[in-house]
Design a protein around this motif. Structure first.
Motif, PDB file in Angstrom:
ATOM      1  N   LEU A 262      -6.346  -2.563  -0.558  1.00  0.00           N
ATOM      2  CA  LEU A 262      -7.637  -3.248  -0.658  1.00  0.00           C
ATOM      3  C   LEU A 262      -8.324  -3.036  -2.000  1.00  0.00           C
ATOM      4  O   LEU A 262      -9.403  -3.577  -2.229  1.00  0.00           O
ATOM      5  CB  LEU A 262      -8.571  -2.794   0.474  1.00  0.00           C
ATOM      6  N   ILE A 263      -7.725  -2.222  -2.887  1.00  0.00           N
ATOM      7  CA  ILE A 263      -8.267  -2.061  -4.239  1.00  0.00           C
ATOM      8  C   ILE A 263      -7.138  -2.277  -5.245  1.00  0.00           C
ATOM      9  O   ILE A 263      -5.970  -2.079  -4.921  1.00  0.00           O
ATOM     10  CB  ILE A 263      -8.921  -0.674  -4.456  1.00  0.00           C
ATOM     11  N   ASP A 264      -7.502  -2.692  -6.425  1.00  0.00           N
ATOM     12  CA  ASP A 264      -6.502  -2.960  -7.471  1.00  0.00           C
ATOM     13  C   ASP A 264      -6.138  -1.648  -8.163  1.00  0.00           C
ATOM     14  O   ASP A 264      -6.889  -1.133  -8.989  1.00  0.00           O
ATOM     15  CB  ASP A 264      -7.084  -3.964  -8.483  1.00  0.00           C
ATOM     16  N   THR A 275      -3.118  -7.231  -3.476  1.00  0.00           N
ATOM     17  CA  THR A 275      -4.172  -6.862  -2.530  1.00  0.00           C
ATOM     18  C   THR A 275      -4.313  -7.933  -1.458  1.00  0.00           C
ATOM     19  O   THR A 275      -3.939  -9.093  -1.648  1.00  0.00           O
ATOM     20  CB  THR A 275      -5.524  -6.690  -3.239  1.00  0.00           C
ATOM     21  N   VAL A 276      -4.873  -7.543  -0.337  1.00  0.00           N
ATOM     22  CA  VAL A 276      -5.118  -8.468   0.763  1.00  0.00           C
ATOM     23  C   VAL A 276      -6.054  -9.579   0.300  1.00  0.00           C
ATOM     24  O   VAL A 276      -5.837 -10.763   0.585  1.00  0.00           O
ATOM     25  CB  VAL A 276      -5.715  -7.720   1.968  1.00  0.00           C
ATOM     26  N   ASP A 285      -2.512 -18.357   4.839  1.00  0.00           N
ATOM     27  CA  ASP A 285      -3.225 -18.680   6.079  1.00  0.00           C
ATOM     28  C   ASP A 285      -3.480 -17.459   6.950  1.00  0.00           C
ATOM     29  O   ASP A 285      -4.555 -17.311   7.529  1.00  0.00           O
ATOM     30  CB  ASP A 285      -2.429 -19.727   6.868  1.00  0.00           C
ATOM     31  N   VAL A 286      -2.474 -16.580   7.055  1.00  0.00           N
ATOM     32  CA  VAL A 286      -2.630 -15.355   7.853  1.00  0.00           C
ATOM     33  C   VAL A 286      -1.946 -14.204   7.128  1.00  0.00           C
ATOM     34  O   VAL A 286      -0.795 -14.328   6.704  1.00  0.00           O
ATOM     35  CB  VAL A 286      -2.010 -15.509   9.259  1.00  0.00           C
ATOM     36  N   VAL A 287      -2.666 -13.083   6.984  1.00  0.00           N
ATOM     37  CA  VAL A 287      -2.118 -11.872   6.366  1.00  0.00           C
ATOM     38  C   VAL A 287      -2.118 -10.754   7.407  1.00  0.00           C
ATOM     39  O   VAL A 287      -3.083 -10.594   8.160  1.00  0.00           O
ATOM     40  CB  VAL A 287      -2.960 -11.434   5.147  1.00  0.00           C
ATOM     41  N   THR A 288      -1.036  -9.981   7.447  1.00  0.00           N
ATOM     42  CA  THR A 288      -1.004  -8.800   8.314  1.00  0.00           C
ATOM     43  C   THR A 288      -0.772  -7.555   7.448  1.00  0.00           C
ATOM     44  O   THR A 288      -0.066  -7.620   6.448  1.00  0.00           O
ATOM     45  CB  THR A 288       0.124  -8.880   9.371  1.00  0.00           C
ATOM     46  N   PHE A 289      -1.378  -6.425   7.852  1.00  0.00           N
ATOM     47  CA  PHE A 289      -1.198  -5.180   7.099  1.00  0.00           C
ATOM     48  C   PHE A 289      -1.545  -3.971   7.956  1.00  0.00           C
ATOM     49  O   PHE A 289      -2.203  -4.084   8.988  1.00  0.00           O
ATOM     50  CB  PHE A 289      -2.012  -5.183   5.802  1.00  0.00           C
ATOM     51  N   SER A 290      -1.085  -2.806   7.497  1.00  0.00           N
ATOM     52  CA  SER A 290      -1.252  -1.544   8.229  1.00  0.00           C
ATOM     53  C   SER A 290      -2.607  -0.914   7.960  1.00  0.00           C
ATOM     54  O   SER A 290      -3.187  -1.078   6.890  1.00  0.00           O
ATOM     55  CB  SER A 290      -0.157  -0.546   7.836  1.00  0.00           C
ATOM     56  N   GLY A 291      -3.056  -0.121   8.938  1.00  0.00           N
ATOM     57  CA  GLY A 291      -4.310   0.610   8.765  1.00  0.00           C
ATOM     58  C   GLY A 291      -4.122   2.014   8.251  1.00  0.00           C
ATOM     59  O   GLY A 291      -5.032   2.602   7.663  1.00  0.00           O
ATOM     60  N   ASP A 292      -2.909   2.607   8.440  1.00  0.00           N
ATOM     61  CA  ASP A 292      -2.733   4.033   8.145  1.00  0.00           C
ATOM     62  C   ASP A 292      -1.872   4.298   6.916  1.00  0.00           C
ATOM     63  O   ASP A 292      -1.374   5.402   6.732  1.00  0.00           O
ATOM     64  CB  ASP A 292      -2.140   4.755   9.356  1.00  0.00           C
ATOM     65  N   LYS A 293      -1.709   3.289   6.071  1.00  0.00           N
ATOM     66  CA  LYS A 293      -0.990   3.511   4.820  1.00  0.00           C
ATOM     67  C   LYS A 293      -1.989   3.528   3.665  1.00  0.00           C
ATOM     68  O   LYS A 293      -2.856   4.390   3.609  1.00  0.00           O
ATOM     69  CB  LYS A 293       0.105   2.459   4.649  1.00  0.00           C
ATOM     70  N   LYS A 337     -15.810   0.994   6.214  1.00  0.00           N
ATOM     71  CA  LYS A 337     -17.185   1.051   5.693  1.00  0.00           C
ATOM     72  C   LYS A 337     -17.214   1.434   4.224  1.00  0.00           C
ATOM     73  O   LYS A 337     -17.991   0.889   3.431  1.00  0.00           O
ATOM     74  CB  LYS A 337     -17.981   2.065   6.529  1.00  0.00           C
ATOM     75  N   TYR A 338     -16.341   2.356   3.811  1.00  0.00           N
ATOM     76  CA  TYR A 338     -16.341   2.836   2.423  1.00  0.00           C
ATOM     77  C   TYR A 338     -15.885   1.762   1.442  1.00  0.00           C
ATOM     78  O   TYR A 338     -16.225   1.809   0.262  1.00  0.00           O
ATOM     79  CB  TYR A 338     -15.456   4.076   2.283  1.00  0.00           C
ATOM     80  N   TYR A 339     -15.107   0.791   1.916  1.00  0.00           N
ATOM     81  CA  TYR A 339     -14.617  -0.245   1.013  1.00  0.00           C
ATOM     82  C   TYR A 339     -15.708  -1.217   0.572  1.00  0.00           C
ATOM     83  O   TYR A 339     -15.474  -2.066  -0.297  1.00  0.00           O
ATOM     84  CB  TYR A 339     -13.460  -1.004   1.668  1.00  0.00           C
ATOM     85  N   LEU A 340     -16.882  -1.096   1.163  1.00  0.00           N
ATOM     86  CA  LEU A 340     -18.010  -1.899   0.680  1.00  0.00           C
ATOM     87  C   LEU A 340     -18.440  -1.438  -0.709  1.00  0.00           C
ATOM     88  O   LEU A 340     -19.104  -2.168  -1.446  1.00  0.00           O
ATOM     89  CB  LEU A 340     -19.184  -1.795   1.664  1.00  0.00           C
ATOM     90  N   ASP A 341     -18.056  -0.214  -1.075  1.00  0.00           N
ATOM     91  CA  ASP A 341     -18.334   0.347  -2.406  1.00  0.00           C
ATOM     92  C   ASP A 341     -17.064   1.071  -2.841  1.00  0.00           C
ATOM     93  O   ASP A 341     -16.758   2.156  -2.344  1.00  0.00           O
ATOM     94  CB  ASP A 341     -19.517   1.318  -2.347  1.00  0.00           C
ATOM     95  N   GLU A 342     -16.303   0.474  -3.760  1.00  0.00           N
ATOM     96  CA  GLU A 342     -14.990   1.016  -4.131  1.00  0.00           C
ATOM     97  C   GLU A 342     -15.067   2.458  -4.609  1.00  0.00           C
ATOM     98  O   GLU A 342     -14.199   3.275  -4.295  1.00  0.00           O
ATOM     99  CB  GLU A 342     -14.355   0.145  -5.217  1.00  0.00           C
TER     100      GLU A 342
END
Length: 461
Positions: A262-264, A275-276, A285-293, A337-342
């Protein structure tokens, strides 16, 4: 003493239950566990006698073994370990560490009733996905989003919805296998989609996709090969080209982006990883990705993209079987929540912090741990040296992160013996071995664990 005498000397369970130490353990440990430990202790001594491994014993020997055994039984099987390997997203060691915010959210959701599927505004049944859909949309720019229990489930659910009994066209070079013999083609088969391989392992062209379009084509599938790289004479179709082809033939384009960046990272000196946000901006149209990587949260599979497709996916009956629970939702919201502020994400999400923190910071930390070890165990040979950490988790496979490590050896033990003793410590310490030395990479070791490591070496020596 002969075997018969030794067997007669063994106490009965009822007798041992009257011992003070057993009564004391009964106050803090469940009675069935205490009884099991007593029985297994007596069985162990009986077998040792019968196998002529014991010449004599005292009741204290039995009680000491009981204490060891009952504590072992009372210890959770899933336990804390100290990761000294330098592999940040270590699949065998639980992948990403959660942020404090995420952990607190999990505690709150676990200890209390909550509004998991209750709309507080309207006072009626709500959707569990609403708790994170808004923030995923805000961060990624997607029209809609939902979450399932892992990324394999996300891919399967998307294909089951958009491509069941239809063909999914995918480049041959993207049909990867990752950890645990998990293969993209197998997931596609379970989804009900028919795999159509195009191109070759190293080169796929736009015409490979176009020449294989038929009335049965359901989706174009693009898989980001995050866990390996093909170098040299290669070519692949860009997202823009695939999206344009999809629009021309009214075929949705699905991308499994895998690690969930989610960040460059190229801004921080790393090799560029897609990045997503960029994939969605380019028209996927649709992107899938992991939460724990790379995202740094709990195990989850995130699906984001066009509302028309996400709405259809939400209605798929498989969704109920693949849905995530309240604790995962709570942890995911606390992470996102933290990704609102890199800047805050980099500071507060442990996975990002470990990847991006400077090697000089870890050099200072290595010096502190070395001093602790030298004071506690003076005869252990401890040196600070440079080395490389790895991202892990199938992410950035060619990326090496400069770091500082402790190299430890002792004449009393081989490196293999020392590694085993560390691994079998009360709090297991997982280390690497190189050139007959134990390697502890400070990038994946927390300051809070310095005393535990020091105590472990002290006990071993």
């Amino acid at each position: 003493m002969d075997n018969k005498s030794l067997l007669r000397k063994l106490p009965k369970i009822d007798e041992l239950l009257k011992e003070d130490i057993v009564s004391e353990k009964m106050k803090s440990i469940l009675r069935p566990l205490v009884i099991d430990a007593l029985r297994e202790t007596i069985d162990k001594f009986r077998n040792d006698i019968l196998n002529q491994k014991l010449e004599d014993f005292e009741r204290e020997d039995i009680l000491n073994y009981f204490i060891y055994l009952v504590e072992e039984k009372n210890t959770p099987r899933l336990k804390k370990v100290i990761n000294g390997t330098g592999v940040i997203i270590h699949t065998n060691l639980g992948r990403s560490i959660l942020s404090r915010e995420a952990v607190q959210n999990v505690l709150t959701a676990s200890e209390n009733f909550n509004n998991l599927e209750y709309n507080l505004e309207n006072g009626e049944r709500g959707s569990r996905y609403s708790h994170v859909e808004g923030i995923i949309k805000k961060i990624t720019g997607a029209e809609a989003a939902m979450v399932v229990n892992n990324n394999a489930a996300a891919v399967m659910l998307v294909l089951s919805t958009l491509c069941k009994d239809k063909e999914a066209i995918v480049s041959r070079g993207q049909l990867v296998e990752i950890g645990g013999s998990f293969r993209v083609p197998d997931v596609m088969t379970f989804s009900g989609a028919k795999l159509v391989e195009v191109g070759t392992t190293n080169r796929t062209h736009l015409y490979d996709y176009e020449n294989n379009i038929s009335e049965d084509t359901g989706v174009f599938l693009k898989v980001h090969t995050s866990n390996f790289k093909i170098m040299g004479f290669t070519e692949e179709v860009s997202i823009e080209e695939l999206v344009e082809l999809g629009r021309k033939h009214h075929i949705p384009v699905v991308e499994d982006i895998g690690s969930g960046v989610l960040i460059d990272f190229s801004k921080y000196g790393f090799t560029y990883e897609p990045t997503v946000q960029e994939s969605l901006k380019k028209g996927i149209d649709v992107v899938t990705f992991s939460g724990d990587k790379m995202l740094g949260g709990p195990q989850a599979g995130i699906i984001a993209g066009k509302k028309e497709y996400i709405d259809r996916i939400k209605k798929n009956q498989l969704t109920r079987a693949l849905r995530i629970d309240k604790m995962t939702l709570a942890a995911l919201e606390g992470t996102l929540k933290y990704y609102l502020d890199e800047q805050q994400a980099v500071l507060n999400i442990p996975t990002l912090y470990m990847i991006l923190s400077s090697k000089e910071e870890h050099k200072k930390r290595a010096a502190r741990l070395k001093n602790k070890l030298k004071k506690a165990v003076p005869h252990v040979d401890v040196n600070i040296d440079t080395d490389f950490s790895m991202v892990g988790g199938g992410s950035m496979p060619t990326e090496k992160i400069q770091t500082y490590v402790l190299k430890i050896k002792n004449n009393n033990y081989t490196a293999k013996q020392l590694e085993e003793k560390l691994r079998k410590n009360n709090t297991p310490i997982i280390a690497r071995i190189y050139n007959e030395e134990i390697i502890l990479d400070l990038r994946t070791v927390f300051d809070r664990d310095f005393d535990t490591i020091t105590e472990a070496f002290k006990n071993i020596m």
